[in-house]
Design an enzyme around this catalytic site. Structure first.
Site, PDB file in Angstrom:
ATOM      1  N   SER A   1       0.857  -1.192   0.000  1.00 36.16           N
ATOM      2  CA  SER A   1       0.000   0.000   0.000  1.00 36.16           C
ATOM      3  C   SER A   1       0.887   1.234   0.000  1.00 36.16           C
ATOM      4  CB  SER A   1      -0.890   0.005   1.239  1.00 36.16           C
ATOM      5  OG  SER A   1      -0.109   0.372   2.360  1.00 36.16           O
ATOM      6  N   LYS A   2       0.238   2.386  -0.022  1.00 35.52           N
ATOM      7  CA  LYS A   2       0.967   3.661  -0.066  1.00 35.52           C
ATOM      8  C   LYS A   2       2.017   3.789   1.047  1.00 35.52           C
ATOM      9  CE  LYS A   2      -1.754   6.961  -2.619  1.00 35.52           C
ATOM     10  NZ  LYS A   2      -3.109   6.421  -2.794  1.00 35.52           N
ATOM     11  N   ARG A   3       1.734   3.137   2.165  1.00 37.52           N
ATOM     12  CA  ARG A   3       2.696   3.201   3.278  1.00 37.52           C
ATOM     13  C   ARG A   3       4.074   2.702   2.848  1.00 37.52           C
ATOM     14  NH1 ARG A   3       2.420  -0.347   6.835  1.00 37.52           N
ATOM     15  NH2 ARG A   3       0.910  -1.679   5.783  1.00 37.52           N
ATOM     16  N   HIS A   4       4.111   1.848   1.839  1.00 38.77           N
ATOM     17  CA  HIS A   4       5.384   1.267   1.412  1.00 38.77           C
ATOM     18  C   HIS A   4       6.127   2.143   0.424  1.00 38.77           C
ATOM     19  CE1 HIS A   4       3.124  -2.352   2.806  1.00 38.77           C
ATOM     20  NE2 HIS A   4       4.289  -2.599   3.340  1.00 38.77           N
ATOM     21  N   GLY A   5       5.608   3.303   0.115  1.00 33.88           N
ATOM     22  CA  GLY A   5       6.287   4.180  -0.839  1.00 33.88           C
ATOM     23  C   GLY A   5       5.555   4.183  -2.161  1.00 33.88           C
TER      24      GLY A   5
END
Ligand code: GLU
Length: 498
Positions: free
Chosen positions: A258-262
């Site tokens: 997800s976006k949390r991973h970049g």
């Protein structure tokens, strides 16, 4: 296996246009595309825009641009057209309506008038009695008269599926094998909202059937929807497609990507300088493998080799280092002219926009041979060559080196004199002269070139020095060396650092 009357492979990528094309979506699109291309099949793009509050025109365009950039061209879809169109679900409402009427007439679906509050209360009761939290069928057996009265009360009905109360629905999945679902757990799910807009499950089933889709290849987050779609296909008298649910993609920490991973959208990777060959190759391996040790596949090889049978069942972890390594491989192995073209297309989005090729400055094609081996992304081109175009910025470390090397001034004076006198300003000739000068001053070549490198670039690491000087040209090289020399001399006179 027998599918869609004429046994033609017809697959679809069916994004909901609520944002950029995510890496997971791109992999789904790629697998469908490879499967179609490898089997003389048809690849269809269908826009699932029935979530009116979240779908946007902009997202549709972004998704189509990303697919085009990846090279995943569709045979039927928006803009292209095709005999089973239109290819945007909101333009297919008539089809959904007539399928709904058919189900209703055949007693396979019914109107439900329950309000939100009533549904909430039914759920609460189901939870407290330990029953599955699914619609209990209160409106299943309403008479036409009861329905009319409820309508008169102002209630807007939804259409629900009459799901069998017992028994199993088995999804025969090419990747996961047989997956069994209890019908009682599925409930009487909604087909049409009161607004007349179909739900995802209903629209997908009608579309997959009417578009003669032979194989549904999609993420396994949809596996739990599949029994509902199978029941619908059966109720409508359609032959279901073959299903293949792809394993999830995880981040490095093993949670769903997800976006949390970049960076997670194709657009982000593109703007960071990844090339389509690397992204396609890498995405192909996120869930599929040919054997245990082959990593590099051209698109043509993937088209020939890809098969659903070799898609794994375990979640695949996204590894950006591996993608970057692959990107470097494709960049190094690209013909220089092709790479120059890619860089030119890439640059407008960068801070160097417009600089290469400006009057008196080197062009991208002049610089590619200097940096191709060192580049891992197209963005590296900017990092490695910015000093050709922009005023020199001395890195703190490089200035320190210049000042502390007692020979700096002497070397720079000598080199400036040599370069100024050269008629043939080719890299080969520059090399010959500077090697000789270094030997005469009894300084190792590397040490000898360091002040020159710093003087013309401000950096400690640059492309090959002789090639760099040749591309900068005599006038620019000498002028940069002179400016640095003047700075150094002034600092020495004042006995302070630069
Ligand atoms: N529109 C769905 C999504 O974007 C995909 C539907 C499908 O492939 O069946 O998740």
């Amino acid at each position: 296996m027998n599918f869609n009357n004429n046994n033609q492979i017809r697959v679809r990528f069916a994004p909901s246009p609520t944002g950029h094309l995510h890496i997971g979506g791109a992999r789904t699109a790629l697998y469908n595309w490879l499967f179609a291309r490898g089997h003389d099949g048809v690849f269809i793009l269908r826009i699932e825009d029935t979530d009116l509050s979240r779908s946007t025109e902009q997202a549709i365009n972004q998704i189509m641009n990303s697919l085009r950039w990846l090279g995943l061209d569709w045979d039927e879809g928006p803009e292209t057209g095709g005999i089973y169109g239109p290819y945007r679900q909101m333009e297919r409402l008539d089809l959904f309506r007539s399928a709904a009427e058919r189900l209703l007439a055949e007693g396979k679906a019914y109107y439900c008038y329950c309000t939100h509050e009533e549904l909430e209360e039914q759920r609460r009761q189901a939870r407290s009695q330990g029953r599955p939290v699914v619609y209990q069928g209160c409106c299943r057996n309403l008479s036409a008269e009861e329905g009319r009265l409820l309508r008169e009360e102002g209630r807007q009905p939804v259409l629900r599926m009459k799901t069998p109360a017992s028994g199993l629905t088995v999804v025969r999945d090419v990747i996961k094998g047989d997956v069994k679902f209890e019908n009682a757990q599925l409930g009487d799910y909604i087909l049409m909202r009161s607004s007349g807009v179909p739900t995802y499950n209903f629209a997908v089933s009608v579309d997959d059937a009417t578009m003669k889709i032979s194989h549904v290849i999609r993420g396994d987050d949809h596996l739990s929807n599949t029994p509902r779609q199978l029941l619908l296909m059966e109720a409508l008298g359609f032959q279901p497609p073959v299903y293949a649910h792809l394993p999830l993609i995880l981040g490095a920490d093993r949670t769903p990507l997800s976006k949390r991973h970049g960076a997670v959208s194709v657009e982000e990777f593109r703007s960071r300088g990844f090339v389509r060959e690397a992204l396609c190759n890498y995405l192909a391996l996120l869930g599929w493998s040919f054997d245990s040790d082959t990593n590099l596949f051209s698109i043509a090889e993937l088209t020939g080799k890809f098969s659903l049978e070799r898609v794994g069942t375990t979640a695949a972890a996204f590894d950006e280092d591996k993608l970057t390594w692959m990107n470097g491989y494709y960049i190094r192995n690209m013909p220089a002219a092709e790479l120059a073209g890619r860089i030119v297309n890439f640059l407008p989005t960068s801070r160097l926009a417009g600089l290469p090729g400006r009057k008196g400055k080197p062009g991208v094609a002049d610089l590619v041979p200097l940096v191709q081996e060192k580049m891992k992304t197209l963005a590296d081109f900017i990092r490695l060559t910015d000093f050709f175009f922009l005023p020199i910025k001395f890195e703190a470390q490089s200035l320190g080196k210049l000042e502390h090397d007692a020979n700096s001034t002497a070397i720079l004076r000598t080199v400036s004199g040599i370069l100024n006198g050269l008629t043939d300003f080719s890299a080969g000739h520059i090399e010959e002269e500077l090697r000789q000068a270094a030997a005469e001053m009894e300084i190792k070549l590397g040490k000898f070139l360091q002040p020159v490198r710093i003087a013309v670039s401000g950096k400690l690491v640059t492309p090959g020095m002789f090639e760099t000087l040749a591309v900068l040209g005599r006038q620019e090289s000498v002028s940069r060396i002179q400016t640095t020399l003047a700075m150094l001399e002034a600092a020495q006179t004042d006995n302070k650092s630069i």
